[in-house]
Design a protein around this motif. Structure first.
Motif, PDB file in Angstrom:
ATOM      1  N   TYR A  16      10.151   6.571  -2.234  1.00  0.00           N
ATOM      2  CA  TYR A  16       9.867   6.845  -3.630  1.00  0.00           C
ATOM      3  C   TYR A  16      10.925   7.439  -4.309  1.00  0.00           C
ATOM      4  CZ  TYR A  16       5.103   4.848  -3.293  1.00  0.00           C
ATOM      5  OH  TYR A  16       4.199   3.886  -3.150  1.00  0.00           O
TER       6      TYR A  16
ATOM      7  N   TYR B 115       3.742   1.728  -7.183  1.00  0.00           N
ATOM      8  CA  TYR B 115       5.092   1.995  -6.673  1.00  0.00           C
ATOM      9  C   TYR B 115       6.170   2.211  -7.712  1.00  0.00           C
ATOM     10  CZ  TYR B 115       2.602  -1.206  -3.124  1.00  0.00           C
ATOM     11  OH  TYR B 115       1.525  -1.614  -2.469  1.00  0.00           O
TER      12      TYR B 115
ATOM     13  N   ARG C   3       4.944  -2.634   2.948  1.00  0.00           N
ATOM     14  CA  ARG C   3       4.996  -1.085   3.172  1.00  0.00           C
ATOM     15  C   ARG C   3       6.176  -0.214   2.560  1.00  0.00           C
ATOM     16  NH1 ARG C   3       1.210  -2.122   4.769  1.00  0.00           N
ATOM     17  NH2 ARG C   3       0.501  -2.627   6.875  1.00  0.00           N
ATOM     18  N   PRO C   4       5.650   0.445   1.684  1.00  0.00           N
ATOM     19  CA  PRO C   4       6.660   1.208   0.786  1.00  0.00           C
ATOM     20  C   PRO C   4       7.376   2.101   1.780  1.00  0.00           C
ATOM     21  CG  PRO C   4       4.265   1.329  -0.042  1.00  0.00           C
ATOM     22  CD  PRO C   4       4.174   0.789   1.270  1.00  0.00           C
TER      23      PRO C   4
END
Lengths: 58, 289
Positions: B288, B172, B284-285
């Motif tokens: 980015y 992440y 839950r990303p």
């Protein structure tokens, strides 16, 4: 004496079914997220080797 | 506290495996798939050998690699030769320490079993442990002569927590700048462990995080040394880390906020729930950088 191997014990407090669901849910990541993870991993490999040392005095 | 949670460690590891291999593992195959993934040369210089934790010493392949590559120079430079009985004693203490981790928290033990692949035990002349972001799975420990089993256990969990943070960071990203930029004087923060010292932001953050499982472990064993030592320094470190919140990614800010909340309340029942409950799993990303 050279190297040795320690055998693992398989026990967990979080239910196995919960762990299985969490891992399975990763396969549902949107493509953009999976691509973002790949880019992040690539970027981290280009970063310095970050060494953490605890308790060393020399 | 996602950084302590076994389910979060599992999902992070699954994402790392997919990023490397393009394959999604299932939970039963996660352990083997992680070992295969980090064995790729661009992730780790030496492949994983075996299914458990491979133990080696000052003359093993990891020691040779570190010496040859200038990694942990201070540690390996001072490492004297160890004899068979000494190594057997170390092996016995490590095995007892793993049992103790199991007793304290089965899920902390599960995290150690998942993330630690290689253990280098040596006598460097100074006691402590080490791990590195480009050596996933590898832990170096130099046990002090006076260490009891709890000390070994805490050292293993301490380094395992670094490895866990490294995996999450790979997947992440924790900071908005590379690690060398985080050494800048104006980005440093107080260390919760090296009390009074201002350390590079990522190292100060790692140090603050590892105090949590260490205090938790001692609390479970009825020991208060580290709680007495770190309660105030962790709060001071958190106050300093919060000043640099903008240098953390969205994911890093989540970890920072959870850490600071723990520092405020020091609630070990909460820590136990954080390790094994679902409140800190299922991340839950969303975006980015």
């Amino acid at each position: 004496m050279s190297s040795s191997q320690i055998n693992l014990v398989k026990t967990e407090a979080m239910p196995c079914t919960a762990l299985a669901s969490l891992v399975a849910a990763v396969a549902e990541d949107p493509k953009a997220v999976a691509a973002g993870v790949k880019a992040s991993v690539r970027r981290s490999q280009e970063d310095d080797n970050n060494c953490m040392m605890g308790g060393w005095t020399s | 506290m996602h950084f302590m949670n076994i389910g979060h460690a599992y999902e992070n590891t699954a994402r790392l495996i997919h990023a490397v291999s393009d394959e999604y593992p299932d939970a039963d195959g996660l352990h083997a798939a992680y070992r295969a993934a980090i064995s790729t040369p661009h992730l780790r210089p030496l492949p994983v050998e075996g299914k458990g934790i491979s133990v080696s010493y000052e003359d093993g392949r990891w020691a040779k690699h570190c010496i040859g590559s200038g990694i942990f120079t201070n540690i390996f430079k001072g490492a004297g030769p160890s004899d068979g009985p000494t190594r057997q004693e170390w092996d016995n203490r490590v095995a007892e320490a793993l049992d103790l981790i199991q007793e304290i928290s089965p899920d902390l033990r599960l995290m150690v079993d998942l993330l630690v692949t290689d253990l280098v035990v040596l006598n460097s002349g100074a006691d402590g442990g080490g791990s590195a972001s480009h050596m996933p799975g590898v832990v170096v420990i130099s046990p002090g002569a006076e260490w009891d089993v709890l000390d070994y256990a805490m050292c293993l969990v301490h380094e395992d927590m670094h490895l866990n943070l490294f995996v999450a960071d790979k997947v992440y990203g924790t900071f908005t700048l590379p690690s060398n930029a985080l050494e800048a004087e104006e980005l440093r923060a107080l260390s919760a462990v090296k009390i009074g010292q201002r350390r590079p932001l990522d190292k100060a953050f790692h140090a603050a995080i590892v105090t949590v499982p260490l205090m938790f472990m001692q609390d479970r064993r009825g020991v208060t040394t580290l709680v007495d030592l770190y309660t105030e320094s962790l709060r001071d470190a958190c106050e300093d880390l919060k000043k640099q919140r903008r240098m953390f990614t969205q994911y890093g800010q989540m970890l920072l906020d959870e850490l600071c909340d723990f520092a405020e309340h020091i609630d070990f029942a909460h820590a136990a729930r954080a390790i094994s409950g679902m409140d800190y799993a299922g991340y839950r990303p969303s975006a980015y950088a």
